[in-house]
Design a protein around this motif. Structure first.
Motif, mmCIF file in Angstrom:
data_model
loop_
_atom_site.group_PDB
_atom_site.id
_atom_site.type_symbol
_atom_site.label_atom_id
_atom_site.label_comp_id
_atom_site.label_asym_id
_atom_site.label_seq_id
_atom_site.Cartn_x
_atom_site.Cartn_y
_atom_site.Cartn_z
ATOM 1 N N THR A 2 1.141 -1.199 0.279
ATOM 2 C CA THR A 2 0.000 0.300 0.345
ATOM 3 C C THR A 2 1.355 0.862 -0.088
ATOM 4 O O THR A 2 1.572 1.576 0.652
ATOM 5 C CB THR A 2 -0.774 -0.188 1.522
ATOM 6 N N ALA A 3 1.062 2.511 -1.108
ATOM 7 C CA ALA A 3 1.378 3.566 -1.110
ATOM 8 C C ALA A 3 0.536 4.312 -0.347
ATOM 9 O O ALA A 3 -0.668 4.945 -0.336
ATOM 10 C CB ALA A 3 1.694 3.323 -2.880
ATOM 11 N N ILE A 4 1.074 4.968 -0.196
ATOM 12 C CA ILE A 4 1.017 6.407 1.166
ATOM 13 C C ILE A 4 1.238 7.647 0.368
ATOM 14 O O ILE A 4 2.473 8.095 0.008
ATOM 15 C CB ILE A 4 1.675 6.610 2.427
ATOM 16 N N LEU A 5 0.369 8.083 0.258
ATOM 17 C CA LEU A 5 1.022 10.125 -0.190
ATOM 18 C C LEU A 5 0.324 11.047 1.009
ATOM 19 O O LEU A 5 -0.544 11.426 1.262
ATOM 20 C CB LEU A 5 -0.096 10.703 -1.857
ATOM 21 N N PRO A 6 1.451 11.189 1.604
ATOM 22 C CA PRO A 6 0.874 12.524 2.725
ATOM 23 C C PRO A 6 -0.064 13.001 2.665
ATOM 24 O O PRO A 6 0.715 14.097 1.330
ATOM 25 C CB PRO A 6 1.847 13.030 3.661
ATOM 26 N N PHE A 7 -1.021 14.073 3.217
ATOM 27 C CA PHE A 7 -1.832 15.491 2.582
ATOM 28 C C PHE A 7 -0.379 16.845 2.867
ATOM 29 O O PHE A 7 -0.114 16.904 4.161
ATOM 30 C CB PHE A 7 -2.739 15.556 3.374
ATOM 31 N N GLY A 8 -0.659 17.684 2.126
ATOM 32 C CA GLY A 8 0.233 18.720 2.352
ATOM 33 C C GLY A 8 -0.556 19.959 1.100
ATOM 34 O O GLY A 8 -0.342 19.856 0.404
ATOM 35 N N GLY A 23 -3.319 15.850 -11.071
ATOM 36 C CA GLY A 23 -2.020 15.670 -11.786
ATOM 37 C C GLY A 23 -1.231 15.092 -10.668
ATOM 38 O O GLY A 23 -0.531 13.522 -10.568
ATOM 39 N N VAL A 24 -1.246 15.100 -9.261
ATOM 40 C CA VAL A 24 -0.597 14.536 -8.199
ATOM 41 C C VAL A 24 -0.967 13.373 -7.597
ATOM 42 O O VAL A 24 -0.794 12.017 -7.944
ATOM 43 C CB VAL A 24 -0.753 15.170 -7.041
ATOM 44 N N LEU A 25 -2.499 13.142 -7.729
ATOM 45 C CA LEU A 25 -2.862 11.748 -7.955
ATOM 46 C C LEU A 25 -2.616 11.109 -9.627
ATOM 47 O O LEU A 25 -2.311 9.703 -8.927
ATOM 48 C CB LEU A 25 -4.961 11.595 -8.166
ATOM 49 N N GLY A 26 -2.549 11.466 -10.698
ATOM 50 C CA GLY A 26 -2.316 10.726 -11.316
ATOM 51 C C GLY A 26 -0.864 9.657 -10.967
ATOM 52 O O GLY A 26 -0.341 8.903 -11.424
ATOM 53 N N ALA A 27 -0.243 10.659 -10.670
ATOM 54 C CA ALA A 27 2.004 10.746 -10.532
ATOM 55 C C ALA A 27 1.945 9.690 -9.450
ATOM 56 O O ALA A 27 2.771 8.599 -9.644
ATOM 57 C CB ALA A 27 2.375 11.916 -11.110
ATOM 58 N N LEU A 63 -6.744 14.729 3.030
ATOM 59 C CA LEU A 63 -6.092 13.652 3.665
ATOM 60 C C LEU A 63 -5.341 13.102 3.566
ATOM 61 O O LEU A 63 -4.648 13.564 1.524
ATOM 62 C CB LEU A 63 -7.410 12.866 3.774
ATOM 63 N N THR A 64 -4.765 12.142 3.981
ATOM 64 C CA THR A 64 -3.726 11.529 3.437
ATOM 65 C C THR A 64 -4.316 10.333 2.376
ATOM 66 O O THR A 64 -5.440 9.884 2.438
ATOM 67 C CB THR A 64 -3.619 10.468 4.536
ATOM 68 N N THR A 65 -3.612 10.323 1.218
ATOM 69 C CA THR A 65 -4.382 9.023 0.231
ATOM 70 C C THR A 65 -3.493 7.741 0.514
ATOM 71 O O THR A 65 -2.485 7.823 0.499
ATOM 72 C CB THR A 65 -4.128 9.719 -0.822
ATOM 73 N N ALA A 85 -6.972 3.879 -5.902
ATOM 74 C CA ALA A 85 -6.690 5.119 -4.725
ATOM 75 C C ALA A 85 -7.874 5.539 -3.470
ATOM 76 O O ALA A 85 -9.136 6.117 -4.347
ATOM 77 C CB ALA A 85 -6.406 6.785 -5.546
ATOM 78 N N TRP A 86 -8.275 5.925 -2.443
ATOM 79 C CA TRP A 86 -8.569 5.778 -1.937
ATOM 80 C C TRP A 86 -7.740 7.168 -0.093
ATOM 81 O O TRP A 86 -7.140 6.932 -0.050
ATOM 82 C CB TRP A 86 -9.034 4.597 -1.221
ATOM 83 N N GLN A 87 -9.043 7.350 0.297
ATOM 84 C CA GLN A 87 -8.907 8.014 1.557
ATOM 85 C C GLN A 87 -9.683 7.197 2.819
ATOM 86 O O GLN A 87 -8.645 6.926 3.771
ATOM 87 C CB GLN A 87 -9.081 9.528 1.432
ATOM 88 N N ASP A 88 -10.919 7.617 3.429
ATOM 89 C CA ASP A 88 -11.722 7.472 4.257
ATOM 90 C C ASP A 88 -11.730 5.806 3.952
ATOM 91 O O ASP A 88 -11.322 5.312 4.759
ATOM 92 C CB ASP A 88 -12.597 7.799 4.483
#
Length: 110
Positions: A2-8, A23-27, A63-65, A85-88
């Motif tokens: 599971t990859a994690i994209l922290p929110f910023g 574009g961030v979600l796609g990448a 949120l973190t994705t 990709a999901w969040q909650d």
């Protein structure tokens, strides 16, 4: 994996909502697919992207994705990968990617 994209704040595309930039979600999903291929298939070189199709299902909130890739098929030269990709909740994805990647053929060592 599971990859994690922290929110910023720097990944916000629409400050009015606010929503994560597409574009961030796609990448993020593309990199998740590549990482899964490298881990699972043990490629000597990074697979190359042939094409991707992205479905944006709902706005990415601040949120973190998370993302998870599923390798559908790996042939001699091409791999087919699906990423969500999901969040909650994983059952409520915010985006999905389907991609084809060029994989290096495995060399037979004498």
């Amino acid at each position: 994996m599971t990859a994690i994209l922290p929110f910023g704040r720097h990944i916000i595309g629409n400050p009015v909502l606010p929503a994560i930039h597409g574009g961030v979600l796609g990448a993020f999903m593309e990199m998740t697919a590549l990482a899964q291929l490298l881990l699972t298939e043990g490629q000597e070189r990074q697979p190359r992207v042939i094409d991707v199709s992205i479905e944006y299902l709902r706005s990415g909130r601040p949120l973190t994705t998370f993302a998870r890739a599923e390798i559908k098929k790996v042939g001699r030269r091409i791999a087919n990968v699906h990423v969500e990709a999901w969040q909650d909740r994983r059952a409520a994805p915010i985006a999905a990617l389907r991609g084809h990647f060029l994989v290096s053929p495995t060399e037979v060592k004498p």
